[in-house]
Design a protein around this motif. Structure first.
Motif, PDB file in Angstrom:
ATOM      1  N   GLU A  30     123.848 134.085  76.546  1.00  0.00           N
ATOM      2  CA  GLU A  30     122.526 133.782  75.964  1.00  0.00           C
ATOM      3  C   GLU A  30     121.451 134.775  76.359  1.00  0.00           C
ATOM      4  OE1 GLU A  30     120.272 129.565  75.982  1.00  0.00           O
ATOM      5  OE2 GLU A  30     121.645 129.737  77.500  1.00  0.00           O
ATOM      6  N   GLY A  87     117.218 137.467  67.885  1.00  0.00           N
ATOM      7  CA  GLY A  87     117.791 136.293  67.125  1.00  0.00           C
ATOM      8  C   GLY A  87     118.414 137.050  65.988  1.00  0.00           C
ATOM      9  N   ILE A  88     119.306 136.463  65.345  1.00  0.00           N
ATOM     10  CA  ILE A  88     120.135 136.965  64.174  1.00  0.00           C
ATOM     11  C   ILE A  88     119.566 136.241  62.794  1.00  0.00           C
ATOM     12  CG2 ILE A  88     122.555 137.246  63.432  1.00  0.00           C
ATOM     13  CD1 ILE A  88     123.429 136.666  66.166  1.00  0.00           C
ATOM     14  N   VAL A 102     123.213 135.439  59.969  1.00  0.00           N
ATOM     15  CA  VAL A 102     124.560 135.325  60.733  1.00  0.00           C
ATOM     16  C   VAL A 102     125.834 135.589  59.811  1.00  0.00           C
ATOM     17  CG1 VAL A 102     126.435 133.823  61.933  1.00  0.00           C
ATOM     18  CG2 VAL A 102     123.746 133.482  62.238  1.00  0.00           C
ATOM     19  N   ILE A 130     127.637 130.040  67.054  1.00  0.00           N
ATOM     20  CA  ILE A 130     126.455 130.865  67.263  1.00  0.00           C
ATOM     21  C   ILE A 130     125.112 130.203  67.191  1.00  0.00           C
ATOM     22  CG2 ILE A 130     125.157 132.720  66.383  1.00  0.00           C
ATOM     23  CD1 ILE A 130     128.091 133.942  65.516  1.00  0.00           C
ATOM     24  N   GLU A 131     124.382 130.015  68.089  1.00  0.00           N
ATOM     25  CA  GLU A 131     123.157 129.379  67.782  1.00  0.00           C
ATOM     26  C   GLU A 131     122.094 130.266  68.008  1.00  0.00           C
ATOM     27  OE1 GLU A 131     122.831 125.804  70.411  1.00  0.00           O
ATOM     28  OE2 GLU A 131     124.901 126.176  71.070  1.00  0.00           O
ATOM     29  N   THR A 132     121.299 130.334  67.017  1.00  0.00           N
ATOM     30  CA  THR A 132     120.318 131.460  66.999  1.00  0.00           C
ATOM     31  C   THR A 132     118.878 131.286  66.289  1.00  0.00           C
ATOM     32  OG1 THR A 132     120.017 133.956  66.244  1.00  0.00           O
ATOM     33  CG2 THR A 132     121.358 132.500  64.873  1.00  0.00           C
ATOM     34  N   GLN A 133     117.940 131.604  66.619  1.00  0.00           N
ATOM     35  CA  GLN A 133     116.608 131.403  65.866  1.00  0.00           C
ATOM     36  C   GLN A 133     115.879 132.694  66.230  1.00  0.00           C
ATOM     37  OE1 GLN A 133     114.468 128.016  67.541  1.00  0.00           O
ATOM     38  NE2 GLN A 133     112.830 128.381  66.402  1.00  0.00           N
ATOM     39  N   THR A 189     119.595 133.966  71.004  1.00  0.00           N
ATOM     40  CA  THR A 189     120.861 133.854  70.592  1.00  0.00           C
ATOM     41  C   THR A 189     121.754 133.027  71.820  1.00  0.00           C
ATOM     42  OG1 THR A 189     120.735 135.541  68.833  1.00  0.00           O
ATOM     43  CG2 THR A 189     122.685 134.473  69.388  1.00  0.00           C
ATOM     44  N   LYS A 190     122.533 132.123  71.505  1.00  0.00           N
ATOM     45  CA  LYS A 190     123.280 131.608  72.328  1.00  0.00           C
ATOM     46  C   LYS A 190     124.679 131.701  71.661  1.00  0.00           C
ATOM     47  CE  LYS A 190     124.549 127.507  74.914  1.00  0.00           C
ATOM     48  NZ  LYS A 190     124.159 125.972  75.259  1.00  0.00           N
ATOM     49  N   LEU A 191     125.785 132.196  72.307  1.00  0.00           N
ATOM     50  CA  LEU A 191     126.973 132.408  71.811  1.00  0.00           C
ATOM     51  C   LEU A 191     127.944 131.471  72.778  1.00  0.00           C
ATOM     52  CD1 LEU A 191     127.375 136.080  71.034  1.00  0.00           C
ATOM     53  CD2 LEU A 191     127.064 134.328  69.388  1.00  0.00           C
TER      54      LEU A 191
END
Length: 139
Positions: free
Chosen positions: A76, A81-82, A85, A123-126, A131-133
């Motif tokens: 994290e 952010g990405i 994706v 992948i959670e990203t903003q 980002t959280k992988l």
């Protein structure tokens, strides 16, 4: 048996320490008796994530939960952010600077390798937040 949990802070200021967490986990997983293939896949996936956090996000954290049948790696950061994706998952796509590439990083294989060496990659990203992988490596 419950999970064994490990936490690492990834220093975004120091390329020389990039990979320290994955090396520590590799050693721990070997000591716990996990098969070489599992150790290798965890190490590669975690290393790629660490490098991405150093290059793009000024560091972050890595949390690893080790179960008898799987290893869950959560990376994290609070970086940029990405934005795309799907594009970032394409082999060879990179937003790294020329300076980073000249150092031997930023070849655009980080996310594709994380996906390749794990059973799952979420992948959670903003954009502007981070980002959280979440990766799972099965045993």
């Amino acid at each position: 048996m419950g999970a064994l949990s490990y936490h690492f802070n990834i220093d975004g200021e120091d390329f020389s320490s990039a990979g320290d967490a994955s090396v520590a986990m590799k050693k721990t997983l070997r000591q716990l008796g996990f098969p070489n293939d599992v150790v290798r896949r965890c190490s590669i996936a975690m290393y790629e994530g660490e490098i991405n956090m150093v290059i793009h996000a000024n560091g972050g954290t890595a949390d690893v939960d080790v179960y008898p049948d799987k290893i869950v790696i959560v990376l994290e950061d609070h970086g940029p952010g990405i934005p795309d994706v799907e594009l970032a998952m394409k082999e060879g796509y990179s937003t790294s600077t020329e300076q980073i590439r000249n150092m031997g990083f930023g070849a655009g294989m980080g996310l594709p390798n994380m996906k390749r060496y794990t059973e799952s990659l979420e992948i959670e990203t903003q954009v502007g937040v981070g980002t959280k992988l979440t990766m799972v490596v099965g045993v």
